[in-house]
Design a protein around this motif. Structure first.
Motif, PDB file in Angstrom:
ATOM      1  N   GLY A  16       0.835  -1.309   0.292  1.00  0.00           N
ATOM      2  CA  GLY A  16       0.387   0.224   0.020  1.00  0.00           C
ATOM      3  C   GLY A  16       0.734   1.771   0.042  1.00  0.00           C
ATOM      4  N   ILE A  17       1.593   1.232   0.931  1.00  0.00           N
ATOM      5  CA  ILE A  17       2.716   2.106   1.102  1.00  0.00           C
ATOM      6  C   ILE A  17       3.478   2.196  -0.230  1.00  0.00           C
ATOM      7  CG2 ILE A  17       5.039   3.300   1.896  1.00  0.00           C
ATOM      8  CD1 ILE A  17       3.844   1.793   4.634  1.00  0.00           C
ATOM      9  N   VAL A  18       3.880   1.313  -0.827  1.00  0.00           N
ATOM     10  CA  VAL A  18       4.575   1.320  -2.219  1.00  0.00           C
ATOM     11  C   VAL A  18       3.687   2.100  -3.468  1.00  0.00           C
ATOM     12  CG1 VAL A  18       6.140   0.783  -3.782  1.00  0.00           C
ATOM     13  CG2 VAL A  18       6.824  -0.163  -2.023  1.00  0.00           C
ATOM     14  N   ALA A  19       2.482   1.554  -3.081  1.00  0.00           N
ATOM     15  CA  ALA A  19       1.019   1.697  -4.225  1.00  0.00           C
ATOM     16  C   ALA A  19       0.897   3.296  -4.502  1.00  0.00           C
ATOM     17  CB  ALA A  19       0.113   0.889  -3.829  1.00  0.00           C
ATOM     18  N   THR A  20       0.914   3.751  -3.056  1.00  0.00           N
ATOM     19  CA  THR A  20       0.408   5.239  -3.183  1.00  0.00           C
ATOM     20  C   THR A  20       1.556   5.942  -3.557  1.00  0.00           C
ATOM     21  OG1 THR A  20      -0.690   4.913  -0.813  1.00  0.00           O
ATOM     22  CG2 THR A  20       0.322   7.097  -1.330  1.00  0.00           C
ATOM     23  N   LEU A  21       3.126   6.060  -3.070  1.00  0.00           N
ATOM     24  CA  LEU A  21       4.257   7.016  -3.572  1.00  0.00           C
ATOM     25  C   LEU A  21       3.998   6.939  -4.421  1.00  0.00           C
ATOM     26  CD1 LEU A  21       7.140   5.830  -0.862  1.00  0.00           C
ATOM     27  CD2 LEU A  21       5.994   7.584  -1.318  1.00  0.00           C
ATOM     28  N   VAL A  22       3.729   5.232  -5.678  1.00  0.00           N
ATOM     29  CA  VAL A  22       4.290   5.506  -7.319  1.00  0.00           C
ATOM     30  C   VAL A  22       3.101   6.548  -8.261  1.00  0.00           C
ATOM     31  CG1 VAL A  22       3.659   3.645  -8.815  1.00  0.00           C
ATOM     32  CG2 VAL A  22       4.804   3.107  -7.242  1.00  0.00           C
ATOM     33  N   ALA A  23       1.320   6.292  -6.750  1.00  0.00           N
ATOM     34  CA  ALA A  23       0.615   7.011  -7.767  1.00  0.00           C
ATOM     35  C   ALA A  23       0.114   8.558  -7.890  1.00  0.00           C
ATOM     36  CB  ALA A  23      -0.486   6.868  -7.147  1.00  0.00           C
ATOM     37  N   VAL A  24       1.118   8.755  -6.724  1.00  0.00           N
ATOM     38  CA  VAL A  24       1.970  10.045  -6.221  1.00  0.00           C
ATOM     39  C   VAL A  24       3.276  10.473  -7.387  1.00  0.00           C
ATOM     40  CG1 VAL A  24       2.987  12.197  -4.552  1.00  0.00           C
ATOM     41  CG2 VAL A  24       1.503  10.468  -3.806  1.00  0.00           C
ATOM     42  N   ALA A  25       4.185   9.719  -7.036  1.00  0.00           N
ATOM     43  CA  ALA A  25       5.153  10.160  -8.332  1.00  0.00           C
ATOM     44  C   ALA A  25       4.522  10.281 -10.056  1.00  0.00           C
ATOM     45  CB  ALA A  25       6.064   9.538  -8.558  1.00  0.00           C
ATOM     46  N   ALA A  26       3.218   9.815 -10.379  1.00  0.00           N
ATOM     47  CA  ALA A  26       2.920   9.235 -11.130  1.00  0.00           C
ATOM     48  C   ALA A  26       2.388  10.711 -12.216  1.00  0.00           C
ATOM     49  CB  ALA A  26       2.244   8.338 -11.737  1.00  0.00           C
ATOM     50  N   TYR A  29       4.841  13.507 -12.194  1.00  0.00           N
ATOM     51  CA  TYR A  29       5.577  13.761 -13.393  1.00  0.00           C
ATOM     52  C   TYR A  29       4.565  13.591 -14.808  1.00  0.00           C
ATOM     53  CZ  TYR A  29       6.655  11.334 -17.761  1.00  0.00           C
ATOM     54  OH  TYR A  29       7.214  11.187 -19.959  1.00  0.00           O
ATOM     55  N   LEU A  30       3.193  13.643 -14.170  1.00  0.00           N
ATOM     56  CA  LEU A  30       1.779  13.927 -15.193  1.00  0.00           C
ATOM     57  C   LEU A  30       1.706  15.562 -15.598  1.00  0.00           C
ATOM     58  CD1 LEU A  30      -0.712  11.055 -15.222  1.00  0.00           C
ATOM     59  CD2 LEU A  30       0.948  11.351 -16.988  1.00  0.00           C
ATOM     60  N   TYR A  31       1.574  15.820 -14.220  1.00  0.00           N
ATOM     61  CA  TYR A  31       1.437  17.682 -14.020  1.00  0.00           C
ATOM     62  C   TYR A  31       2.409  18.362 -14.315  1.00  0.00           C
ATOM     63  CZ  TYR A  31       0.561  22.019 -12.241  1.00  0.00           C
ATOM     64  OH  TYR A  31       0.443  23.830 -12.050  1.00  0.00           O
ATOM     65  N   LEU A  32       3.981  17.144 -14.439  1.00  0.00           N
ATOM     66  CA  LEU A  32       4.599  18.520 -14.812  1.00  0.00           C
ATOM     67  C   LEU A  32       5.375  18.073 -16.633  1.00  0.00           C
ATOM     68  CD1 LEU A  32       7.671  17.969 -11.902  1.00  0.00           C
ATOM     69  CD2 LEU A  32       5.889  20.365 -12.125  1.00  0.00           C
ATOM     70  N   VAL A  33       4.865  17.172 -17.091  1.00  0.00           N
ATOM     71  CA  VAL A  33       5.016  16.954 -18.520  1.00  0.00           C
ATOM     72  C   VAL A  33       4.616  17.348 -18.658  1.00  0.00           C
ATOM     73  CG1 VAL A  33       5.647  14.905 -20.480  1.00  0.00           C
ATOM     74  CG2 VAL A  33       7.134  15.475 -17.782  1.00  0.00           C
ATOM     75  N   HIS A  34       3.133  17.685 -18.588  1.00  0.00           N
ATOM     76  CA  HIS A  34       1.859  17.090 -19.398  1.00  0.00           C
ATOM     77  C   HIS A  34       1.033  18.455 -18.493  1.00  0.00           C
ATOM     78  CE1 HIS A  34       3.274  14.046 -21.933  1.00  0.00           C
ATOM     79  NE2 HIS A  34       2.945  13.655 -20.885  1.00  0.00           N
ATOM     80  N   LYS A  35       1.171  19.461 -17.917  1.00  0.00           N
ATOM     81  CA  LYS A  35       0.460  20.497 -17.278  1.00  0.00           C
ATOM     82  C   LYS A  35      -0.397  21.310 -18.269  1.00  0.00           C
ATOM     83  CE  LYS A  35       2.721  24.833 -16.171  1.00  0.00           C
ATOM     84  NZ  LYS A  35       4.125  25.502 -15.532  1.00  0.00           N
ATOM     85  N   ASP A  36       0.375  21.435 -19.546  1.00  0.00           N
ATOM     86  CA  ASP A  36      -0.884  22.541 -20.330  1.00  0.00           C
ATOM     87  C   ASP A  36      -1.952  21.315 -20.373  1.00  0.00           C
ATOM     88  OD1 ASP A  36       0.025  24.668 -20.621  1.00  0.00           O
ATOM     89  OD2 ASP A  36       1.608  23.818 -22.313  1.00  0.00           O
ATOM     90  N   HIS A  37      -1.821  20.096 -21.024  1.00  0.00           N
ATOM     91  CA  HIS A  37      -2.905  18.699 -21.141  1.00  0.00           C
ATOM     92  C   HIS A  37      -4.181  18.806 -20.022  1.00  0.00           C
ATOM     93  CE1 HIS A  37      -0.044  17.926 -23.706  1.00  0.00           C
ATOM     94  NE2 HIS A  37      -0.664  18.253 -24.641  1.00  0.00           N
ATOM     95  N   VAL A  38      -3.249  18.590 -19.006  1.00  0.00           N
ATOM     96  CA  VAL A  38      -3.750  18.017 -17.281  1.00  0.00           C
ATOM     97  C   VAL A  38      -5.194  19.663 -17.133  1.00  0.00           C
ATOM     98  CG1 VAL A  38      -4.196  18.344 -15.015  1.00  0.00           C
ATOM     99  CG2 VAL A  38      -2.242  16.572 -16.683  1.00  0.00           C
ATOM    100  N   LEU A  39      -4.276  20.981 -17.344  1.00  0.00           N
ATOM    101  CA  LEU A  39      -5.044  21.869 -16.903  1.00  0.00           C
ATOM    102  C   LEU A  39      -6.481  22.482 -17.884  1.00  0.00           C
ATOM    103  CD1 LEU A  39      -2.619  24.811 -15.870  1.00  0.00           C
ATOM    104  CD2 LEU A  39      -3.902  23.035 -14.620  1.00  0.00           C
ATOM    105  N   ALA A  40      -5.806  22.174 -19.583  1.00  0.00           N
ATOM    106  CA  ALA A  40      -7.961  22.113 -20.478  1.00  0.00           C
ATOM    107  C   ALA A  40      -7.914  20.783 -20.542  1.00  0.00           C
ATOM    108  CB  ALA A  40      -6.829  21.863 -21.512  1.00  0.00           C
ATOM    109  N   LEU A  41      -7.783  19.788 -19.533  1.00  0.00           N
ATOM    110  CA  LEU A  41      -8.760  18.722 -19.605  1.00  0.00           C
ATOM    111  C   LEU A  41      -9.675  18.972 -17.241  1.00  0.00           C
ATOM    112  CD1 LEU A  41      -7.110  15.709 -19.975  1.00  0.00           C
ATOM    113  CD2 LEU A  41      -9.217  17.008 -21.390  1.00  0.00           C
ATOM    114  N   LEU A  42      -9.362  19.599 -16.757  1.00  0.00           N
ATOM    115  CA  LEU A  42      -9.767  20.083 -15.683  1.00  0.00           C
ATOM    116  C   LEU A  42     -11.349  20.262 -15.541  1.00  0.00           C
ATOM    117  CD1 LEU A  42      -8.596  20.386 -12.951  1.00  0.00           C
ATOM    118  CD2 LEU A  42      -8.298  22.129 -12.774  1.00  0.00           C
ATOM    119  N   PRO A  43     -11.397  20.857 -16.967  1.00  0.00           N
ATOM    120  CA  PRO A  43     -12.991  21.248 -16.368  1.00  0.00           C
ATOM    121  C   PRO A  43     -13.517  19.494 -16.559  1.00  0.00           C
ATOM    122  CG  PRO A  43     -12.034  23.486 -16.938  1.00  0.00           C
ATOM    123  CD  PRO A  43     -10.803  21.832 -17.102  1.00  0.00           C
ATOM    124  N   TYR A  44     -13.716  19.145 -17.742  1.00  0.00           N
ATOM    125  CA  TYR A  44     -13.729  18.209 -18.077  1.00  0.00           C
ATOM    126  C   TYR A  44     -14.144  16.860 -16.367  1.00  0.00           C
ATOM    127  CZ  TYR A  44     -13.913  19.911 -22.516  1.00  0.00           C
ATOM    128  OH  TYR A  44     -14.113  21.084 -23.559  1.00  0.00           O
TER     129      TYR A  44
END
Length: 80
Positions: A16-26, A29-44
């Motif tokens: 559970g601890i490892v799964a939580t850390l992997v989810a936080v790291a992912a 990563y998704l926010y830093l690399v794909h910030k524009d895409h994440v922010l564009a999909l936020l209203p949806y």
């Protein structure tokens, strides 16, 4: 069952601890690399959360075979 032999919560197990850390790291990563895409999909995501919450939050209300008129027999809607 006494406290000494109780199963630990999923979040306190090593998996559970490892799964939580992997989810936080992912997520980071998704926010830093794909910030524009994440922010564009936020209203949806907010719009999609509404029906999902509706489905899961109404699960325990006991919606089977009872009237909505009131708690006593004579409290129901009156018909003329």
């Amino acid at each position: 069952m006494d406290q000494q032999h109780a199963r630990p919560s999923f979040w306190k197990t090593p998996f559970g601890i490892v799964a939580t850390l992997v989810a936080v790291a992912a997520s980071i990563y998704l926010y830093l690399v794909h910030k524009d895409h994440v922010l564009a999909l936020l209203p949806y995501a907010f719009l999609a959360a509404c029906p999902v919450m509706h489905m899961f939050m109404h699960r325990g209300h006991g919606h089977g075979g009872h009237s909505h008129g009131g708690s006593r027999k004579g409290d129901g809607p009156r018909r003329s």
